[in-house]
Design a protein around this motif. Structure first.
Motif, mmCIF file in Angstrom:
data_model
loop_
_atom_site.group_PDB
_atom_site.id
_atom_site.type_symbol
_atom_site.label_atom_id
_atom_site.label_comp_id
_atom_site.label_asym_id
_atom_site.label_seq_id
_atom_site.Cartn_x
_atom_site.Cartn_y
_atom_site.Cartn_z
ATOM 1 N N PRO A 1 0.826 -1.207 0.000
ATOM 2 C CA PRO A 1 0.000 0.000 0.000
ATOM 3 C C PRO A 1 0.865 1.265 0.000
ATOM 4 C CG PRO A 1 -0.786 -1.582 1.619
ATOM 5 C CD PRO A 1 0.512 -2.104 1.118
ATOM 6 N N GLU A 2 0.354 2.319 -0.574
ATOM 7 C CA GLU A 2 1.100 3.573 -0.640
ATOM 8 C C GLU A 2 1.083 4.295 0.710
ATOM 9 O OE1 GLU A 2 -0.355 5.935 -3.819
ATOM 10 O OE2 GLU A 2 0.227 4.505 -5.385
ATOM 11 N N ASN A 3 2.069 5.192 0.863
ATOM 12 C CA ASN A 3 2.155 6.074 2.025
ATOM 13 C C ASN A 3 2.243 5.313 3.342
ATOM 14 O OD1 ASN A 3 1.849 8.362 0.274
ATOM 15 N ND2 ASN A 3 -0.381 8.001 0.281
ATOM 16 N N MET A 4 2.968 4.184 3.332
ATOM 17 C CA MET A 4 3.155 3.422 4.549
ATOM 18 C C MET A 4 4.268 4.037 5.400
ATOM 19 S SD MET A 4 1.109 0.780 4.943
ATOM 20 C CE MET A 4 -0.146 1.951 4.471
ATOM 21 N N VAL A 5 4.119 3.931 6.712
ATOM 22 C CA VAL A 5 5.189 4.288 7.648
ATOM 23 C C VAL A 5 5.882 2.980 8.035
ATOM 24 C CG1 VAL A 5 5.758 5.289 9.885
ATOM 25 C CG2 VAL A 5 3.888 6.250 8.518
ATOM 26 N N PHE A 6 7.105 2.788 7.557
ATOM 27 C CA PHE A 6 7.809 1.527 7.788
ATOM 28 C C PHE A 6 8.584 1.588 9.101
ATOM 29 C CE2 PHE A 6 7.046 1.503 3.259
ATOM 30 C CZ PHE A 6 6.659 0.194 3.029
ATOM 31 N N GLN A 7 8.604 0.470 9.801
ATOM 32 C CA GLN A 7 9.249 0.404 11.108
ATOM 33 C C GLN A 7 10.053 -0.894 11.205
ATOM 34 O OE1 GLN A 7 9.144 2.608 13.889
ATOM 35 N NE2 GLN A 7 10.766 1.217 14.543
ATOM 36 N N GLY A 8 11.319 -0.800 11.605
ATOM 37 C CA GLY A 8 12.133 -1.973 11.838
ATOM 38 C C GLY A 8 11.905 -2.557 13.223
ATOM 39 N N PRO A 9 12.466 -3.716 13.521
ATOM 40 C CA PRO A 9 12.274 -4.356 14.821
ATOM 41 C C PRO A 9 13.013 -3.624 15.930
ATOM 42 C CG PRO A 9 13.863 -5.590 13.521
ATOM 43 C CD PRO A 9 13.307 -4.531 12.613
ATOM 44 N N TYR A 10 12.534 -3.804 17.162
ATOM 45 C CA TYR A 10 13.263 -3.275 18.314
ATOM 46 C C TYR A 10 14.517 -4.111 18.545
ATOM 47 C CZ TYR A 10 14.694 -2.162 23.012
ATOM 48 O OH TYR A 10 15.447 -1.798 24.097
ATOM 49 N N TYR A 11 14.367 -5.434 18.413
ATOM 50 C CA TYR A 11 15.495 -6.344 18.634
ATOM 51 C C TYR A 11 15.423 -7.443 17.577
ATOM 52 C CZ TYR A 11 18.466 -9.964 20.650
ATOM 53 O OH TYR A 11 19.439 -10.921 20.814
ATOM 54 N N ALA A 12 16.574 -7.870 17.099
ATOM 55 C CA ALA A 12 16.622 -8.952 16.119
ATOM 56 C C ALA A 12 17.869 -9.780 16.358
ATOM 57 C CB ALA A 12 16.618 -8.398 14.690
ATOM 58 N N TYR A 13 17.769 -11.066 16.085
ATOM 59 C CA TYR A 13 18.959 -11.928 16.201
ATOM 60 C C TYR A 13 19.017 -12.887 15.019
ATOM 61 C CZ TYR A 13 15.757 -15.440 18.358
ATOM 62 O OH TYR A 13 14.741 -16.319 18.641
ATOM 63 N N GLU A 14 20.250 -13.237 14.666
ATOM 64 C CA GLU A 14 20.474 -14.140 13.545
ATOM 65 C C GLU A 14 20.426 -15.592 14.015
ATOM 66 O OE1 GLU A 14 23.388 -12.294 10.382
ATOM 67 O OE2 GLU A 14 24.192 -11.948 12.382
ATOM 68 N N HIS A 15 20.037 -16.462 13.123
ATOM 69 C CA HIS A 15 19.967 -17.882 13.438
ATOM 70 C C HIS A 15 21.348 -18.463 13.713
ATOM 71 C CE1 HIS A 15 15.919 -18.785 11.218
ATOM 72 N NE2 HIS A 15 15.833 -17.780 12.060
ATOM 73 N N ASN A 16 21.414 -19.387 14.663
ATOM 74 C CA ASN A 16 22.505 -20.340 14.710
ATOM 75 C C ASN A 16 21.860 -21.720 14.656
ATOM 76 O OD1 ASN A 16 21.646 -20.986 17.372
ATOM 77 N ND2 ASN A 16 22.976 -19.400 18.231
ATOM 78 N N ALA A 17 22.553 -22.741 15.091
ATOM 79 C CA ALA A 17 21.996 -24.088 14.938
ATOM 80 C C ALA A 17 20.680 -24.265 15.692
ATOM 81 C CB ALA A 17 23.010 -25.128 15.420
ATOM 82 N N TYR A 18 20.491 -23.541 16.797
ATOM 83 C CA TYR A 18 19.329 -23.800 17.634
ATOM 84 C C TYR A 18 18.456 -22.578 17.899
ATOM 85 C CZ TYR A 18 22.046 -27.991 18.275
ATOM 86 O OH TYR A 18 22.766 -29.116 18.042
ATOM 87 N N ASP A 19 19.033 -21.390 18.012
ATOM 88 C CA ASP A 19 18.221 -20.191 18.224
ATOM 89 C C ASP A 19 17.665 -19.745 16.885
ATOM 90 O OD1 ASP A 19 18.838 -20.153 20.947
ATOM 91 O OD2 ASP A 19 20.663 -19.010 20.612
ATOM 92 N N ARG A 20 16.407 -20.094 16.591
ATOM 93 C CA ARG A 20 15.921 -19.884 15.235
ATOM 94 C C ARG A 20 14.401 -19.758 15.115
ATOM 95 N NH1 ARG A 20 16.992 -25.692 12.373
ATOM 96 N NH2 ARG A 20 15.853 -24.657 10.741
ATOM 97 N N ALA A 21 13.698 -19.599 16.235
ATOM 98 C CA ALA A 21 12.238 -19.426 16.169
ATOM 99 C C ALA A 21 11.772 -18.674 17.403
ATOM 100 C CB ALA A 21 11.526 -20.782 16.059
ATOM 101 N N VAL A 22 11.635 -17.358 17.276
ATOM 102 C CA VAL A 22 11.333 -16.522 18.431
ATOM 103 C C VAL A 22 9.913 -16.756 18.940
ATOM 104 C CG1 VAL A 22 10.512 -14.553 17.072
ATOM 105 C CG2 VAL A 22 11.517 -14.155 19.327
#
Length: 711
Positions: free
Chosen positions: A481-502
């Protein structure tokens, strides 16, 4: 003397600069090109983050600094002075290269990218040889004959006794990799080395069972009764809602609602997913005796329905409560089963909020003005006409009834977005909760193959999916949609072998957990770890702070944590799903470590039922494997294209089955991709699935060609 010392220092710095530049060049080269042709050796595409690259640069810089200084002490000659000195240094270079590679393989959690390591070896060797060549020509060596003299000196050194020992050490990583796959004893020793270098973080916190002696069949959510501090309601994935006493473990659980006949086959990410009590809940018919449940119905042959329904808990019998269902939303969607979302919560404003994944849509409709998907809805289920009004746009892909839209919803009047939306641009918002103090909506958005996000959901904002996840552009341009206000996450982490589904959590309020006041407590389903981040931390990027691990539950992978909630007393509860084939899920309570009685080791004592059960194993495959490998095992899972794997295996093909045997399949499942020189996106399941479950999966995978008649 002083001039020689200064010359030596400058040469050491020069060599380390060569190594550092080689690491950086190799990293960016290997992101786009293969140094080892895939036709010669098929290696998996491996995700290595920029931060991992810098860690590897430091590892190689240290090992090469030791190498360079050692050679200088032995020879007392500055690098590149003589051809024999250069050949000796190259032998030490190979030792440093192998040592650094082994350290990365055994002592770090970095994904081991053979293409990157090989590219570094090639570029650093070229840098060494070219530097020596330029140095020699500058000092009078023949521009034509000098390269042959360099080559001859290296060959002579390599085929000496010391050179052969160096070459033997050089191939050690390859030999270890082979042994890791083929010899269980060696594999166990290597695993112990990895554990030694990467132990689970110690913590002041742990878990104990909040409902002692009670287990459930894949509990997805537990909540406290609005009327009784000691009564806990537990929703099972297969559609049963129980109440249980946390004060008297001898009291049996009570079945409150049973939706199991409405769900159809529960597999993939389907089933009962979330529930909420009306803010003015009371079991009196004169009040609001209602509970709102979000679940999927996969009984139709060509599609499924995702439903939000209301049930009346004031009715005296189970049958009456089951029949009291009033549908609020019934959303028709494709039958892949993935990315349904799941949270149902009431805000401090009294309105109902529902989180929906990007998969909730039929194939023919995906836009925000057509369907409800990939966002958070806000509904007035009390239908207060002073605060709310009827939707201005129709919903043509199911049912939308028994609610009004709050007049201050942000997209009313926007022809590109249905009125019911509160926020857009989410991938799979499985769990969210409101901060009871501020009213902020904190949401865990389950990511794809690299990133997991924690978002603070604000009115009218777009949270960037599918264009961006975490800090990375995904290369997907879609019509938004047009004229959206985009917002990034407050916190983010990259996958390793086990940390992969918040799993989205709660802002901890109260004084139950000293030192954790005001912190955001959330979890990861795969690792079963509970984490903490500071919601007031000043940060310019969602990766500026590192989550602090607090505790780890006793079930892992997709049997791990499925919800995080806080009771009115301040106690934090988590649910663990447990096995798909038996009721081993639990409701756990976060406690001081001295009172914890749940440990990771307990999981090894819980065995799945003996004997192969195809239906149970098919469900096990669907829950843990189908997201990447496809429901039928054909390699066409919804995340398969984002794994960076050139070609996913097709388990339904007799050709694939001909190319492997039971031992091969079992090794891949147990050791993961990195353990068998395949993609590290395939995690190791040994220790997470029971041995007989792995054996049953092998049998099931080998049966797929016959099941699907694929030739």
């Amino acid at each position: 003397m002083r001039d020689n010392a200064l010359k030596s220092i400058l040469m050491i710095c020069f060599q380390l600069i060569l190594i550092s530049i080689s690491v950086i060049v190799a990293y960016y080269f290997s992101r786009h090109f293969d140094i080892i042709p895939r036709k010669i050796l098929h290696l998996p595409t491996v995700y290595v983050s920029t931060s991992d690259m810098w860690t590897m640069l430091r590892v190689f810089a240290v090992t090469y600094a030791i190498q360079i200084i050692t050679v200088l002490i032995i020879t007392r000659i500055t690098a590149f002075e003589t051809i024999n000195r250069f050949a000796l240094e190259y032998m030490f270079y190979l030792v440093a290269y192998t040592t650094g590679s082994l350290y990365i393989f055994l002592a770090t959690t970095i994904n081991y990218d053979a293409q990157f390591i090989a590219a570094f070896g090639v570029f650093s060797t070229l840098a060494y040889v070219l530097s020596y060549y330029v140095y020699g020509v500058k000092n009078g060596e023949s521009i034509f004959t000098f390269p042959f003299r360099i080559f001859a000196s290296l060959i002579k050194r390599l085929f000496s006794l010391s050179g052969l020992l160096v070459l033997l050490y050089f191939i050690t990583p390859l030999l270890l990799g082979k042994a890791f796959v083929s010899d269980r004893d060696i594999a166990n020793k290597i695993t112990q080395v990895r554990i030694f270098f990467n132990p689970i973080e110690e913590s002041d916190w742990g878990f104990k069972n909040h409902l002692p002696g009670k287990t459930f069949a894949q509990p997805v959510l537990a909540k406290q009764s609005p009327n009784d501090e000691s009564e806990i309601y537990v929703l099972e994935r297969k559609g049963k809602l129980f109440s249980a006493s946390s004060l008297n473990s001898d009291l049996p659980t009570t079945l409150v609602i049973d939706l199991s006949d409405k769900l159809g086959e529960v597999e993939i990410e389907n089933g009962a997913l979330g529930f909420a009590f009306h803010p003015r809940f009371s079991e009196s018919i004169d009040e609001q005796p209602y509970i709102y449940v979000y679940y999927t119905d996969s009984r139709p042959s060509e599609f499924q329905y995702n439903r939000l329904s209301r049930f009346d808990l004031s009715l005296p019998t189970l049958d009456e409560r089951n029949l009291s269902e009033e549908i609020i939303l019934e959303m028709r969607r494709s039958k892949s089963g993935f990315h349904n979302g799941g949270s149902v919560e009431f805000g401090l404003d009294g309105f109902l909020y529902l989180g929906l994944g990007e998969g909730v849509h039929p194939k023919e409709a995906t836009r925000y003005n057509q369907v409800f998907r990939s966002g958070v809805l806000r509904l007035d289920i009390d239908m207060d006409e002073e605060k709310s009004a009827k939707p201005t746009m129709p919903f043509n892909h199911g049912l939308a009834q028994n609610y009004l839209v709050p007049k201050d919803n942000p997209f009313i009047g926007n022809s590109d977005v249905l009125d019911e939306y509160w926020a857009l641009g989410l991938r799979n918002p499985f769990r969210f909760n409101f901060d009871p103090q501020t009213g902020q909506l904190w949401l865990g958005d389950v990511g794809s193959t690299v990133w997991e996000e924690v978002n603070i959901i604000e009115k009218g904002k777009h949270y960037q999916f599918p264009g961006t996840e975490g800090e990375s552009w995904q290369g997907k341009r879609v019509e938004e949609p047009e004229n959206m206000v985009f917002q990034g996450p407050y916190y983010a982490y990259e996958h390793n072998a086990y940390d992969r589904a918040v799993i989205g959590g709660v802002i901890n309020r109260g004084e139950t957990y000293p030192g954790l006041e005001g912190q955001y407590i959330f979890a990861d389903n795969y690792s079963a770890k509970l984490f903490m981040v500071d919601p007031l931390a000043e940060q310019s990027s969602p990766t500026d702070q590192k989550a602090v691990p607090l505790a780890r539950a006793n079930q892992y992978a997709q049997r791990g944590i499925s919800s995080v909630v806080q009771l009115r007393s301040g106690t934090i509860l988590v649910t663990t799903l447990g096995a798909a084939s038996s009721p081993t899920g639990e409701v756990l309570q976060l406690v001081d470590a001295q009172y914890a009685d749940i440990t990771a080791a307990e999981e090894t004592t819980k065995q799945a039922p003996s004997g192969y059960n195809e239906q149970a194993t098919e469900e096990l495959f669907a829950v843990n494997c189908a997201r990447c490998h496809g429901v039928t095992g054909d390699g066409n899972g919804p995340d398969s294209e984002m794994l960076g794997v050139e070609e996913m295996p097709d388990f339904t093909s007799p050709l694939y089955q001909f190319s492997v045997d039971s031992t091969d399949i079992k090794a891949i499942i147990e050791l993961g991709g990195i353990g068998v020189n395949k993609s590290p996106m395939m995690p190791p399941w040994k220790g997470f699935l029971e041995p007989n479950q792995i054996d049953h999966l092998v049998t099931y995978i080998e049966s797929l060609p016959d099941k699907h008649h694929k030739h």
